[in-house]
Design a protein around this motif. Structure first.
Motif, short mmCIF file in Angstrom:
data_model
loop_
_atom_site.label_atom_id
_atom_site.label_comp_id
_atom_site.label_asym_id
_atom_site.label_seq_id
_atom_site.Cartn_x
_atom_site.Cartn_y
_atom_site.Cartn_z
N GLU A 273 0.97 -1.24 0.03
CA GLU A 273 -0.13 -0.18 0.17
C GLU A 273 0.83 1.20 -0.11
O GLU A 273 0.57 2.34 -0.61
CB GLU A 273 -0.90 0.04 1.33
N ALA A 274 1.91 1.16 0.62
CA ALA A 274 2.83 2.44 0.74
C ALA A 274 3.45 2.71 -0.75
O ALA A 274 3.57 3.82 -0.88
CB ALA A 274 3.77 2.25 2.00
N SER A 275 3.74 1.50 -1.45
CA SER A 275 4.28 1.68 -2.66
C SER A 275 3.22 2.16 -3.64
O SER A 275 3.66 3.11 -4.51
CB SER A 275 4.58 0.42 -3.25
N VAL A 276 1.95 1.73 -3.51
CA VAL A 276 1.07 2.26 -4.34
C VAL A 276 0.78 3.85 -3.98
O VAL A 276 0.72 4.58 -5.07
CB VAL A 276 -0.39 1.39 -4.14
N VAL A 277 0.64 4.25 -2.99
CA VAL A 277 0.50 5.54 -2.46
C VAL A 277 1.54 6.65 -2.83
O VAL A 277 1.68 7.62 -3.47
CB VAL A 277 0.09 5.77 -1.13
N ALA A 278 2.71 6.07 -2.66
CA ALA A 278 4.22 6.73 -3.25
C ALA A 278 4.03 7.09 -4.62
O ALA A 278 4.44 8.01 -5.23
CB ALA A 278 5.27 5.98 -2.83
N ALA B 183 1.36 6.99 -6.46
CA ALA B 183 0.17 7.93 -6.90
C ALA B 183 0.60 9.49 -6.67
O ALA B 183 0.10 10.21 -7.27
CB ALA B 183 -1.14 7.57 -6.02
N VAL B 184 1.37 9.56 -5.49
CA VAL B 184 1.67 11.08 -5.18
C VAL B 184 3.03 11.43 -5.54
O VAL B 184 3.48 12.76 -5.26
CB VAL B 184 1.54 11.16 -3.63
N SER B 185 3.87 10.67 -6.38
CA SER B 185 5.01 11.15 -6.70
C SER B 185 5.00 12.24 -7.69
O SER B 185 3.97 12.48 -8.36
CB SER B 185 5.83 9.86 -7.60
#
Length: 134
Positions: free
Chosen positions: A93-98, A100-102
């Motif tokens: 999940e942290a990877s997905v959010v990272a 998405a907000v990159s």
């Protein structure tokens, strides 16, 4: 709504922040990723990180203090594993959010940089589709 808010009391929020802080290091993230799928000795984990065993052990101690890893001794070797099956999900999940907000993900909606600012970056953004505005 009240019951949902009650579940996020101060103690639970503090615990969640402690978990996130423990993961907030690239080496510890990589250790947890490796331990999400296997039980490994410190020597193998040090090799994965390309670090000394002592440095790897310090990272593992922080992860253990946060409750994210468990260990067991077999003779002189200590083996580590993720303490909970949800650890891998947290990392995913942290990877997905990272992602998405990159900055690259938001380039299409970010304002164009000034002409004198970083020409390479301006060129990259010029190729990205821009939203239609009135």
């Amino acid at each position: 709504m009240g019951a949902q808010m009650d579940s996020w009391d101060a103690e639970r929020a503090d615990r969640a922040v402690a978990v996130l802080k423990a993961v907030a290091d690239p080496s510890r993230y990589r250790l947890l990723w490796a331990l999400g799928g296997a039980e490994l000795p410190v020597s193998a984990l040090a090799e994965i990180l390309g670090a000394h065993v002592a440095a790897t052990s310090q990272h593992l101690a922080k992860l253990r203090a946060a409750g994210l890893v468990d260990s067991r001794r077999e003779g002189t070797r200590i083996f580590y594993r993720a303490a909970h099956p949800g650890v891998r999900g947290l990392l995913e999940e942290a990877s997905v959010v990272a992602l998405a907000v990159s900055p690259d993900a938001t380039a299409a909606t970010a304002p164009a940089p000034a002409a004198e600012a970083a020409p390479a970056r301006a060129t990259r953004r010029a190729r990205a589709p821009r939203p239609v505005t009135d």
